[in-house]
Design an enzyme around this catalytic site. Structure first.
Site, short mmCIF file in Angstrom:
data_model
loop_
_atom_site.label_atom_id
_atom_site.label_comp_id
_atom_site.label_asym_id
_atom_site.label_seq_id
_atom_site.Cartn_x
_atom_site.Cartn_y
_atom_site.Cartn_z
N ASP A 79 0.85 -1.19 0.00
CA ASP A 79 0.00 0.00 0.00
C ASP A 79 0.89 1.25 0.00
O ASP A 79 2.13 1.15 0.11
CB ASP A 79 -0.88 -0.04 1.25
CG ASP A 79 -2.07 0.90 1.17
OD1 ASP A 79 -2.21 1.63 0.18
OD2 ASP A 79 -2.88 0.88 2.13
N GLU A 103 2.56 5.22 -3.89
CA GLU A 103 2.52 6.21 -4.98
C GLU A 103 3.86 6.96 -5.20
O GLU A 103 4.12 7.30 -6.37
CB GLU A 103 1.38 7.20 -4.74
CG GLU A 103 0.01 6.60 -4.86
CD GLU A 103 -0.36 5.73 -3.66
OE1 GLU A 103 -1.13 4.78 -3.83
OE2 GLU A 103 0.14 6.00 -2.55
N ASP A 118 -9.24 4.24 -1.75
CA ASP A 118 -10.07 4.63 -0.61
C ASP A 118 -11.41 5.21 -1.07
O ASP A 118 -11.65 6.43 -0.99
CB ASP A 118 -9.31 5.63 0.26
CG ASP A 118 -8.03 5.03 0.83
OD1 ASP A 118 -7.89 3.80 0.79
OD2 ASP A 118 -7.19 5.80 1.33
#
Length: 914
Positions: free
Chosen positions: A491, A494, A568
């Site tokens: 996770d 980015e 999300d």
């Protein structure tokens, strides 16, 4: 929008407003050469009215696949003939995106010779493609490239003269006429400074799709499948371009072109009679404007611009979407064939708090007889958010926890984020420092930022030694408490940096080789989960299992490595609805192993919304429930009846269809075709379906699903693209006729139809997890078309190892011939029988359901002759009518044929009239 985006959009405005716009770029015809399928030359950029020129080396490669690749560089940067204040920064334009993204398909078409080339002072024409029916028409001045198929224009590069390569210039140089000087050499965002040591270096190009009204792709965005206009265009148009810049987006907007977590710069254009595509190979921040020019035929005009890097564009001329997807997959790779457990149901939330919590949730699934395969642990399972560790108070014996799950053939997934807590007593941080694998700031020091653990550093996985070091951390000896049934969730990659600009890493940070972060931002997450995949395969030595990794950040090529999810999302009806076009968009861009958080990450969905979300989620290729730490617990049994029953049935429905899902993933792994097929792929010549993005087919199975995504609805309108009969999945009622048909969908039903002419495979016995179904028998569903025929395909392997690459698999075709009243099963695997095939000899077909058996004679079938392995025997049949009484359903019970050998079922009737 940042400064380079403004400058390129201002260029588009100037071009549109000028009485006669001429781009300042021209190809010098004296420099053109063609050799072995590759054209080279020099494009000159004129400055100050032609007093100065900038040389831009051009390469046009005509690939054996029929794809053309157009690359432009900047000679002065290419040769390093510029001065920088920071000698740690590479002077060239970033030129290594290919290294991380492209895995094949680059062989040039060496058959191109002088007979395929025409040239004069104004144009150069090259005929290419497998049938030599493609043409690249290069206009020298102003420079443009027109790509034609069968004599018709398809794609034009620089059609509107918006090509723009921001050349190097010193800070004190004379301003370029008409160019806004803001942000050329430094820029700030929310108080964060970007030093831009190489000055302006954006690259932009307009790409026109001639005669095409619909364009698709460029995920990831929470928007419709058919891309909206971004400048003008009336109602529904966006005010800003589509942005590709991987970001941690909190509660992202519905129906927006804003950046999300992934970036795949692949766009398809589709019309009746043809499909084309482009792939913009650039890992920097990228924006795309979309405009429709409507005359006698609509042309979609797109404008692409990236902050740095080369201009590197692949052009695909089809003529079909399937061929373009296959060619794109040859370049960037296909979806890795996943382990079977990973396409089953996953249970997650932030966070399951302890080992006891995991055990209780696991037991509750069994108590309520709900299957699941994987339970997940978020950041709280670690020792103070130090990844690859355990919170000893709450997870004192992880080995025992994993062993208990393994006894039920279940798995655990732990989160491993890329930020590393800055703690001298933490072995991962120590190793990162000692191995010098930490990303540097613009001064060459280890970059420090803020994330979940507090002060953190980030590993530079562009460094080969960082990957080797990472692999060493995940061996069973090094990662204490790990086991074979533990997998990984990457996770925040980015990367998310709470203290950084736009909650990410500063663009002037420095990676391996002296490249800036701005050059590789969208690729960064991919190199992280690539390292994790290698680490998981490394831990089992020379007999690795297929890795499973979930990633939030992705780029072109991620499909070779990892599954993804849409991040999300919100627990509301709008986000449920938009999840379908998001998953479809990802799929046609290669990233087909994708899903959305079932129930929504934020919020507390109503029981109705949660039940409907499970019905949608059962059709996500990646099927996982997940929720924020502040939401109420929402495991399926907590809703109470009847809601628990609705969710349970949706999950069980997924497990029944796992053989069909796995067969669809097999094809995705071979030629890149997405697991879920939008209507324009299924009916490429039926224009009414091109914009439909709320229904889809499951692979080649003929199963058409349109889940309910609106509150209080008990029916849906399904669009049918052909005249075949469509049978209701639950009761076999028939729908027929092109256009809209209404399907009744009470809260306990997912609207699903079976297109006539298809055969698919199920396993109908409920089990606690997918590995427990290994030896269960199969059911074949044969849905007859209007001529009484059907066909299908089935694939099976051990679901976990790489033995299928050595022939360890079963692949069969099924064919029902209405005139002969026979159903055949034929093998497509020529490999010699191996251990897997011998292991599967006990697995049989327990039922064949033939839907659409409407001829009077079929209603009188009293038995079936079964032929397999030189033997013949007889079995019984049952004939009934569907719920509406219009469809005959013939069930062959226990034909007792195995799945490892060819067989034939011969219906024993007189004259057959279907």
């Amino acid at each position: 929008m940042n400064s380079f985006c403004h400058r390129n959009r201002q260029l588009a405005d100037r071009a549109a407003e000028a009485p006669k716009w001429t781009a300042p770029y021209a190809l010098n015809p004296a420099t053109i050469a063609v050799d072995s399928g590759v054209l080279t030359g020099i494009v000159l950029k004129s400055l100050n009215g032609g007093a100065e020129t900038v040389e831009l080396p051009l390469t046009v490669s005509f690939l054996a696949s029929g794809v053309a690749r157009v690359t432009l560089d900047e000679k002065k940067r290419q040769l390093g003939q510029i001065e920088l204040s920071n000698d740690r920064i590479r002077k060239e334009r970033y030129n290594e995106a290919e290294k991380w993204t492209i895995v094949g398909g680059l062989d040039a078409d060496t058959s191109i010779d002088s007979s395929a080339i025409f040239a004069n002072d104004e144009i150069t024409v090259v005929k290419y493609g497998p049938a030599k029916n493609f043409e690249a028409v290069i206009t020298h001045s102003p420079f443009s490239l027109k790509f034609m198929r069968d004599g018709e224009e398809q794609i034009v590069l620089n059609d509107r003269g918006l090509f723009n390569m921001e050349h190097w210039r010193p800070r004190d140089s004379t301003p370029e006429e008409g160019v806004d000087q803001h942000g050329l050499f430094d820029e700030s965002f929310s108080g964060k400074s970007d030093t831009k040591p190489r000055g302006p270096e954006s690259v932009g190009l307009d790409i026109s799709f001639i005669g095409y009204d619909h364009v698709f792709g460029i995920p990831e965005h929470a928007s419709p499948l058919s891309l909206r206009e971004t400048r003008g265009g009336g109602d529904g148009a966006y005010d800003e371009p589509y942005r590709l810049y991987n970001l941690d987006v909190f509660e992202y907007e519905f129906d927006s072109p804003m950046s999300l977590y992934g970036a795949i710069p692949f766009m398809q254009a589709h019309k009746k009679g043809g499909d084309v595509a482009v792939f913009w190979l650039n890992g920097a921040e990228t924006w795309i404007d979309v405009v429709k020019k409507r005359t006698e035929r609509t042309t979609t005009q797109t404008h692409w611009f990236s902050e740095s890097g080369l201009l590197d564009v692949f052009v695909f001329l089809g003529p079909t979407a399937e061929e373009n997807i296959k060619s794109y997959s040859q370049l960037t790779g296909t979806t890795a064939l996943p382990q079977t457990f990973s396409i089953a149901y996953h249970q997650c939330r932030w966070n399951y708090l302890s080992q006891d919590d995991v055990a209780q949730v696991d037991a509750k699934f069994d108590e309520h007889d709900i299957p699941y395969d994987v339970i997940w642990l978020d950041v709280e399972h670690t020792d103070g958010k130090r990844y690859l560790t355990w919170d000893e108070a709450n997870f004192p014996e992880p080995e025992k926890m994993l062993e208990a799950l393994d006894k039920k053939q279940r798995k655990l997934v732990n989160i491993v984020d890329p930020h590393i807590k800055k703690d001298d007593n933490y072995h991962v941080y120590q190793g990162a420092k000692e191995n010098d694998v930490i990303v540097k700031d613009n001064n060459g020091n280890n970059y420090e930022g803020w994330c979940w653990p507090g002060s953190s550093v980030w590993v530079d996985f562009f460094k080969p030694k960082a990957v080797e070091w990472w692999k060493s951390l995940m061996t069973y000896d090094a990662y204490k408490g790990s086991a074979k049934n533990l997998y990984v969730w990457n996770d925040m990659n980015e990367p998310a940096v709470f203290s950084g600009p736009e909650i990410t890493m500063p663009k002037d940070n420095i990676h391996e080789g002296g490249w800036e972060h701005r050059d590789v931002h969208n690729i960064n997450g991919m190199v992280f989960h690539n390292a994790t995949a290698l680490a998981l395969m490394n831990r089992d030595g020379d007999k690795p299992l297929r890795p499973f990794i979930l990633t939030r950040s992705f780029f072109a090529g991620t499909q070779r490595i990892s599954a993804s999810w849409t991040g999300d999302n919100l627990g509301n009806w709008d986000h449920l609805a938009v999840s379908i076009p998001m998953v479809l968009s990802n799929g046609i861009a290669g990233m087909t192993f994708t899903g959305a958080d079932v129930g929504g990450f934020f919020g507390n969905p109503s029981p109705e919304l949660l039940a409907r979300w499970y019905q949608v989620g059962a059709f996500y290729p990646f099927f996982r429930a997940h929720a924020h730490i502040d939401t109420k617990r929402r495991e399926p049994w907590l809703a109470g009846e009847p809601w628990t029953g609705y969710m349970k049935e949706a999950i069980r429905g997924r497990y029944r269809l796992l053989p069909t899902w796995y067969t669809a993933f097999r094809r995705a792994s071979v030629d890149g075709m997405p697991v879920l097929r939008p209507m324009y792929l299924a009916f490429p010549d039926v224009e009414e379906g091109f914009g439909v993005d709320d229904q889809f087919f499951l692979g080649d199975s003929g199963i058409l699903a349109k889940p309910v995504t609106k509150e209080g609805h008990d029916s849906v309108s399904v669009w049918l693209g052909d005249e075949q009969p469509y049978y209701d999945y639950s009761n076999y009622d028939v729908h027929q006729g092109k256009g809209q048909t209404t399907v009744y969908a009470p809260i306990d039903k997912t609207p699903m139809l079976i297109q006539g002419g298809n055969i698919f495979v199920r396993r109908d016995r409920p089990r606690r997890s997918s590995p427990a179904m290994k030896y269960d028998p199969f059911t074949l569903v044969v849905a007859l078309d209007k001529d009484g025929n059907a066909k299908g395909r089935f694939y099976l392997d051990d679901g976990e190892t790489f033995d299928y690459t050595k022939g360890g698999y079963i692949e069969r075709t099924f064919t029902f011939d209405g005139k002969k009243a026979t159903l055949r099963s034929d093998s497509l695997n020529d490999a010699a029988p191996g251990e897997f095939l011998k292991d599967m000899e006990r697995v049989r077909v327990e039922k064949v359901i033939i839907v659409g058996a409407n001829g009077q004679q079929l209603g009188q079938v009293h038995s079936v002759d079964v032929l397999q392995g030189g033997k013949k025997w007889e079995t019984e049949v049952e004939y009934v009518k569907s719920g509406d009484g219009k469809v005959g359903v013939l069930t062959v019970r226990d034909p007792a044929v195995t799945i490892t050998e060819d067989w034939t079922l011969q219906l024993r009737v007189g004259k057959i009239e279907l």
